[in-house]
Design an enzyme around this catalytic site. Sequence first.
Site, PDB file in Angstrom:
ATOM      1  N   ARG A  39       1.857 -11.522   9.904  1.00  0.00           N
ATOM      2  CA  ARG A  39       3.226 -11.017  10.113  1.00  0.00           C
ATOM      3  C   ARG A  39       4.240 -12.027   9.601  1.00  0.00           C
ATOM      4  O   ARG A  39       5.400 -11.675   9.374  1.00  0.00           O
ATOM      5  CB  ARG A  39       3.507 -10.784  11.607  1.00  0.00           C
ATOM      6  N   ASP A  72      -3.593   7.407   4.893  1.00  0.00           N
ATOM      7  CA  ASP A  72      -3.106   6.041   5.115  1.00  0.00           C
ATOM      8  C   ASP A  72      -3.703   5.486   6.411  1.00  0.00           C
ATOM      9  O   ASP A  72      -4.112   6.236   7.297  1.00  0.00           O
ATOM     10  CB  ASP A  72      -1.583   6.066   5.210  1.00  0.00           C
ATOM     11  N   GLU A  73      -3.752   4.147   6.527  1.00  0.00           N
ATOM     12  CA  GLU A  73      -4.270   3.471   7.727  1.00  0.00           C
ATOM     13  C   GLU A  73      -5.646   4.014   8.107  1.00  0.00           C
ATOM     14  O   GLU A  73      -5.931   4.305   9.273  1.00  0.00           O
ATOM     15  CB  GLU A  73      -3.293   3.628   8.910  1.00  0.00           C
ATOM     16  N   LYS A 105       0.815  -1.220   0.000  1.00  0.00           N
ATOM     17  CA  LYS A 105       0.000   0.000   0.000  1.00  0.00           C
ATOM     18  C   LYS A 105       0.850   1.272   0.000  1.00  0.00           C
ATOM     19  O   LYS A 105       0.483   2.256  -0.655  1.00  0.00           O
ATOM     20  CB  LYS A 105      -0.947   0.007   1.189  1.00  0.00           C
ATOM     21  N   THR A 106       1.969   1.276   0.737  1.00  0.00           N
ATOM     22  CA  THR A 106       2.814   2.469   0.756  1.00  0.00           C
ATOM     23  C   THR A 106       3.388   2.744  -0.625  1.00  0.00           C
ATOM     24  O   THR A 106       3.489   3.898  -1.058  1.00  0.00           O
ATOM     25  CB  THR A 106       3.955   2.301   1.775  1.00  0.00           C
ATOM     26  N   GLN A 121      -7.671  -5.207   9.581  1.00  0.00           N
ATOM     27  CA  GLN A 121      -6.576  -4.879  10.488  1.00  0.00           C
ATOM     28  C   GLN A 121      -6.927  -3.723  11.420  1.00  0.00           C
ATOM     29  O   GLN A 121      -6.043  -3.056  11.945  1.00  0.00           O
ATOM     30  CB  GLN A 121      -5.309  -4.545   9.696  1.00  0.00           C
TER      31      GLN A 121
END
Length: 740
Positions: free
Chosen positions: A603, A219-220, A32-33, A250
Amino acid sequence: MNISEGMNPRQMEAVEYTEGPLLILAGAGSGKTRVLTHRIAYLIEEKQVPPYQIMAITFTNKAAQEMRERVDRIVSFGAEQVWVSTFHSSCVRILRRYADRIGYGNNFTIYDTEDSKTLMKAIIKKLNLDTKTFKDRSLLSAISAAKNEMISPEQYRKDAGIDWKLRKIADVYDEYQEQLRSNNAMDFDDLLVNAVELFTQCPEVLESYQERLRYLMVDEYQDTNTVQFRFISLLAQKYRNLCVVGDDDQSIYKFRGANIENILSFEKIFPDAKVVKLEQNYRSTGNILSAANEVIANNKGRKEKKLWTENGDGPLVNYRQFLTGFEEAEYIAGEISKKVRTEHSRYRDFAVLYRTNAQSRLFEEKFLMANIPYKIVGGINFYARKEIKDLLSYLKVLDNAEDDLAVQRIINIPKRGIGAASIGKAQEWADFHGISFFDALLEAEMIPTMGRAASKIRSFTSLIEVMRAKAEYLSVKEILELVIEETGYVAELQAEDTEEAQARIENIDELISKIVTYQDETENPTLGGFLQDVALVSDIDSVDEDSDYVLLMTLHSAKGLEFPHVFLAGMEDGIFPSYLTITSDDPGDLEEERRLCYVGITRAMKELTMTSAKQRMIRGETQYNKTSRFVREIPRELVDMGRTFEEVKQKPQVDPQPKSGLYGAMKSLYQTNSFQPRQFKVTKADHLDYEVGDTVRHVKFGVGIVKAIVEGGKDFEVTVEFEKAGVKKMFASFAKLKKI
């Protein structure tokens, strides 16, 4: 640069859609970044948007800095003009220009947490509130929650109705805001609330920023709260070029005020919004992603998506169940040591994730014994945590009152009104007369300048003397419980009623468990012996400070990170999900816990191991918990349980009904005595791998030297002098000594 290079079709679709509202559902590890930074580059280089008209907001300074650096690398000119910052930094920047429009000076002060606590304590005193009922931390927490939901003091009072305590909180909230305003100060929450107030009351200011910032990216987004959503929606109101990136699966910060409805309802708020799903994962193997997909699919409050990868299936997800938490920790320590030794893995490749910080203690002990370097993230060493050091200091004083540091640490914990000046006078008296600090306290009334503090000191020394007299007849566990009761330490934490206080209470419960274990495993347990044991275990000064260490952290702390090997420990109902979650009337609480599990699973890059214990000690008592429902939600074919599925099927099946997930397979294992208590059978070896004089390692007692070996009829009796545990005699088949 070629903006499309290395981008998949869905990523490019998100990059090239620049006009109108856009929701990018970015699954874990989907890049995503990279999409956000390439989208900025596309706007500047392909759409000819002036860089100063682009705003990108994230949550942490670290994330903002990373985004800034990436944009600088890929944009040839003007990248420094892009507005990249956190929510709070953005609001400060705006308020520094226009705070005078809403009654503040533009040179307002920003209060940090300690400033807010100091102010709150003064308000509690001014309003003559009972400090046992109204704790400064609890009041600040309630006010912060109200601000996150944009609830004013007036509205808070209306909502309180006839509830006496809530109306008092409303009074405190009102006075707190008045004091902030009179001091020309804002706390962190005010920065957002006041920026929204500015936009609402001064439409010309809002319009100027709407013209300036025509393209917004957040973002987020799943972590935004109500006031953050309001801030963004006002800025995007005119041109509606709002791109939000997040993953509802998330969303794990409800306790901090995050509102998952912001992302779930995005299309209702913006009916013409385009939705792009980033489902290709670049981080994990296929089996890990399949397990994650199966677990999160049990949540109802989510947007449908399914992660996939081209990385290959990889190994199955490992699941291991143990009799106790000690065996669980030993296994994980052993697996890490083995992989480092035989597979050339590095310690930094491993992470152990758990639900609460209190669970770290066993892993710390086992890692120290196995010489595994580690670092705790999101917390400090268990025995260095404030509440643990406080209580251990009490125990040290009861055992040895000449420990001046321990006495000085606890003399005003909990607060007794004994200030630094009084402590200094007592220390001077002790130094002059050559006596211990505690002996000086016993003579406090003889110190000429001590004044009224002498009576407070007398109360403290009397408390210590009474507890010391009682301690002679109590076990170590009973001594600690006496300290907790007489000092009111836990009662004070309970009165705070905050997340932090609850975490501290859980750590104290873990300390009690540690003491019970010490008593069970020691022939003649004493207070002094326990303190010595703790002192040895908690010595982590020898751990290297470089980056090659295993990370121990809570699942909340692990968000945004990735590791080749991940251990999810404590996978039991009652631990994860917690007992409070299981018994909650709000189904959303369990769904948030499941999202937390999803975060933990994703993770892992190459290998995921989930572990549980059939019995675990909580607050000194042994509890028996079922395997976590999250483990049981993973289909059996995705899991390696240490035995092949064919072996399980060959055993008699009592229940003919097939069960979904792991339930059926696990029930079969129970029925075939797979998880019966261990039966110890002595098997004498033909010879031993070590002899007298060799250095060996024991899993519990550490390193020692073999002093004698006596061959008996059924086994070898080995005598070893350990560096820390002293001389021990043991049977070789049970000791499992390893030659070093």
